[in-house]
Write a protein that holds these residues in place. Sequence first.
Motif, short mmCIF file in Angstrom:
data_model
loop_
_atom_site.label_atom_id
_atom_site.label_comp_id
_atom_site.label_asym_id
_atom_site.label_seq_id
_atom_site.Cartn_x
_atom_site.Cartn_y
_atom_site.Cartn_z
N GLU A 104 -9.18 58.40 5.94
CA GLU A 104 -9.82 57.91 6.96
C GLU A 104 -8.94 57.20 8.18
O GLU A 104 -9.12 56.79 9.19
N LEU A 105 -7.91 56.81 7.67
CA LEU A 105 -6.93 56.10 8.63
C LEU A 105 -5.72 56.93 9.14
O LEU A 105 -5.12 56.47 9.99
N THR A 145 -14.36 46.19 7.73
CA THR A 145 -13.06 46.11 6.32
C THR A 145 -12.15 47.16 6.92
O THR A 145 -11.25 47.75 6.20
N ARG A 146 -12.08 47.32 8.14
CA ARG A 146 -10.80 48.32 8.77
C ARG A 146 -10.22 47.56 9.94
O ARG A 146 -11.10 46.76 10.64
N ARG A 191 -2.99 51.37 11.07
CA ARG A 191 -4.30 51.11 10.66
C ARG A 191 -4.37 50.64 9.32
O ARG A 191 -3.56 51.11 8.38
N TRP A 192 -5.45 49.81 8.83
CA TRP A 192 -5.55 49.46 7.47
C TRP A 192 -7.19 49.30 7.19
O TRP A 192 -8.03 49.38 7.90
N THR A 193 -7.42 49.34 5.76
CA THR A 193 -8.59 49.34 5.53
C THR A 193 -8.83 48.47 4.20
O THR A 193 -7.72 48.57 3.26
N GLU A 252 -11.34 48.35 0.69
CA GLU A 252 -12.48 49.04 0.30
C GLU A 252 -12.00 49.49 -1.43
O GLU A 252 -11.01 49.65 -1.92
N THR A 270 -3.00 50.80 3.76
CA THR A 270 -2.35 50.98 5.17
C THR A 270 -1.58 52.37 5.61
O THR A 270 -1.37 53.08 4.40
#
Length: 229
Positions: free
Chosen positions: A4-5, A186-187, A212-214, A216, A222
Amino acid sequence: MIEELLPQTVVAVEAHGEEGVREFGDGPLYPQEEALVARAVAKRRREFTLVRSCARRAMEKLGVPPQPVLPGERGAPQWPAGLTGSMTHCDGYGAAALVRADDLASVGIDAEPHAPLPDGVLSAIALPAEAERLRALAADRPDVHWDRLLFSAKESVYKAWFPLTRKWLDFSEADITVDAGLAGGTRGTFRARLLVPGPLLGDRRIGHFDGRWTVERGLVATAITVRHA
């Protein structure tokens, strides 16, 4: 999670949780790989196998025959001709992200447990300005372990940097600013400003990496992608 990143051109394969780690971590190794972990403890062997199983699954999705992934200079993975990518693992998780080299110049990914860094680590990796920004983030968003996120971002920076330069990059040579994202989200994103001359892509000198980071499933992840000039 990592997928997703990343842009759609990148193929990411992940193993998460006990079942996923067991499926990928018990896979076969090529003889050249086997020789590298012949004397390794079980945990090291499983992590080594896990990320390579993910990488070979990604190769297949890109139409490339699976093949050994051997460490090269400074341990960086040696990818099949025409591909570039990155791998990461931590307790209960492993991932590989691969892309055709014509589509991106470099990829860096990292995943870490979403927990505070051990004592003494933050002072070893963070610039004074980074530490100050982390304190502000923690005051605003105490639900995120920003110190661990910074560490992960620095790992992704190095993994994106090294294939382009073949040089070491110290923690102190990239100044990272993290965007907290939406309230309660959370992102988010981050920018790593390079404090040493960056890689040259065509006639363009790279001065920063965007990522980008998340957060979960108990992890912080990252990712950085670097486009061609």
